[in-house]
Enzyme design. Structure first.
Site, mmCIF file in Angstrom:
data_model
loop_
_atom_site.group_PDB
_atom_site.id
_atom_site.type_symbol
_atom_site.label_atom_id
_atom_site.label_comp_id
_atom_site.label_asym_id
_atom_site.label_seq_id
_atom_site.Cartn_x
_atom_site.Cartn_y
_atom_site.Cartn_z
ATOM 1 N N SER A 175 -0.293 -3.491 3.147
ATOM 2 C CA SER A 175 -1.713 -2.942 2.444
ATOM 3 C C SER A 175 -3.092 -3.681 2.239
ATOM 4 C CB SER A 175 -1.078 -1.602 1.742
ATOM 5 O OG SER A 175 -1.041 -1.430 0.074
ATOM 6 N N LYS A 219 -3.043 -0.798 -5.133
ATOM 7 C CA LYS A 219 -4.639 -0.812 -3.934
ATOM 8 C C LYS A 219 -5.266 -0.970 -5.226
ATOM 9 C CE LYS A 219 -2.808 1.600 -1.274
ATOM 10 N NZ LYS A 219 -2.808 1.323 -0.179
#
Length: 178
Positions: free
Chosen positions: A69, A106
């Site tokens: 990600s 993230k």
């Protein structure tokens, strides 16, 4: 929601301990991308990775990445993050978060009362965290350990193509010495 493929298993989060000191030669000159000068082989001092990577031993963890990600930030599955839980998670920083029962890595942004968690891989949707949800910032990523890429870059592909074409053109010819 953190998708199953993007979760960091809890066993991939390990407390950093400075029990062993590993000294690595630290050269006083930068490494050149071309040919190095023999004079640049002078070792200035020994470098301790603990000293280099850990500011606050009590608040530092090693986290193994479980997904792709964050591939846009050169963070790939299997890389190891050095995460400092004492650092401030300000906008734009890469963080490890706890959200609805899972850990993930993230980039964080604060928008009014909401937190926005972004992946740098476009196949992952943003996560919008609203007040009252099960969310906390575990820590801020301060270093990334990764293996060098094996695949050639687009620039390398052009150089390889040019070199191959030149090799085919000069096939059978003896090299000239000047």
């Amino acid at each position: 929601m953190i998708v199953p493929d993007d979760r960091i298993p809890v066993h991939d989060i390990v407390k950093a301990t400075v029990q062993t000191t590993f000294f690595i030669p630290f050269y006083s000159y930068y490494v050149n991308a071309g040919f190095a000068s023999p004079a640049e082989s002078y070792i200035e001092k020994a470098c301790d990775l603990n000293e280099l990577c850990i500011d606050n031993e009590e608040a530092t963890y090693f986290v193994r990445v479980g997904s792709d990600s964050m591939s846009g930030d050169r963070i790939e599955r299997g890389d190891v993050l050095v995460v400092d839980c004492s650092k401030e998670p300000s906008d734009g920083k890469i963080v490890v978060v706890w959200y609805n029962g899972d850990h993930a890595v993230k980039r964080i942004y604060h928008v009014e009362q909401m937190v926005v968690l972004l992946s740098s891989n476009p196949k992952y949707d943003p996560i919008y965290v609203h007040p009252g949800e099960d969310f906390s910032v575990f820590g801020v990523v301060v270093h990334v350990f990764f293996k060098p890429l094996v695949r050639p870059s687009l620039h390398d592909k052009h150089l390889i193509s040019d070199a191959t074409a030149l090799g085919q053109k000069n096939k059978g010819k003896k090299p000239s010495v000047k």
